[in-house]
Design a protein around this motif. Structure first.
Motif, mmCIF file in Angstrom:
data_model
loop_
_atom_site.group_PDB
_atom_site.id
_atom_site.type_symbol
_atom_site.label_atom_id
_atom_site.label_comp_id
_atom_site.label_asym_id
_atom_site.label_seq_id
_atom_site.Cartn_x
_atom_site.Cartn_y
_atom_site.Cartn_z
ATOM 1 N N GLY A 1 0.792 -1.225 0.000
ATOM 2 C CA GLY A 1 0.000 0.000 0.000
ATOM 3 C C GLY A 1 0.824 1.275 0.000
ATOM 4 N N ALA B 1 -0.281 3.762 -2.764
ATOM 5 C CA ALA B 1 -1.580 4.352 -2.408
ATOM 6 C C ALA B 1 -1.394 5.433 -1.344
ATOM 7 N N ARG B 2 -0.544 5.180 -0.343
ATOM 8 C CA ARG B 2 -0.279 6.187 0.690
ATOM 9 C C ARG B 2 0.422 7.405 0.099
#
Length: 88
Positions: free
Chosen positions: A71, A74-75
């Motif tokens: 992730g 995405a972060r």
């Protein structure tokens, strides 16, 4: 190839807070790998078609896969958007 994409120092400085900590063996140059990942995605290329200036295509793919699964990308996007008043 003169039309390669390279992240600037300012862009790297904005992205670095989102990088995971390096454990053990130092990572391959983040600027080279991330620039290569962006180039591949922007141009709709297969990993194996990455220009050699970005390093081995397997390195690009492995970083993209590992960071995507965790992730991290995405972060990065959420953090950059939030820094500009955009909603997550």
């Amino acid at each position: 190839m003169s039309d390669l994409f390279w992240l600037s120092d300012a862009q790297m400085a904005r992205l670095e807070p989102y990088f995971p900590k390096s454990h053990g063996k130092p990572r391959v140059d983040d600027r080279r790998v991330l620039s290569g990942i962006i180039f591949i995605n922007r141009n709709g290329l297969r990993w194996r078609d990455a220009p050699r200036e970005y390093g081995p295509h397997k390195t690009l793919y492995n970083r993209w896969k590992r960071w995507s699964d965790k992730g991290i990308f995405a972060r990065m996007m959420a953090g950059l958007a939030a820094g500009h008043g955009e909603k997550k």
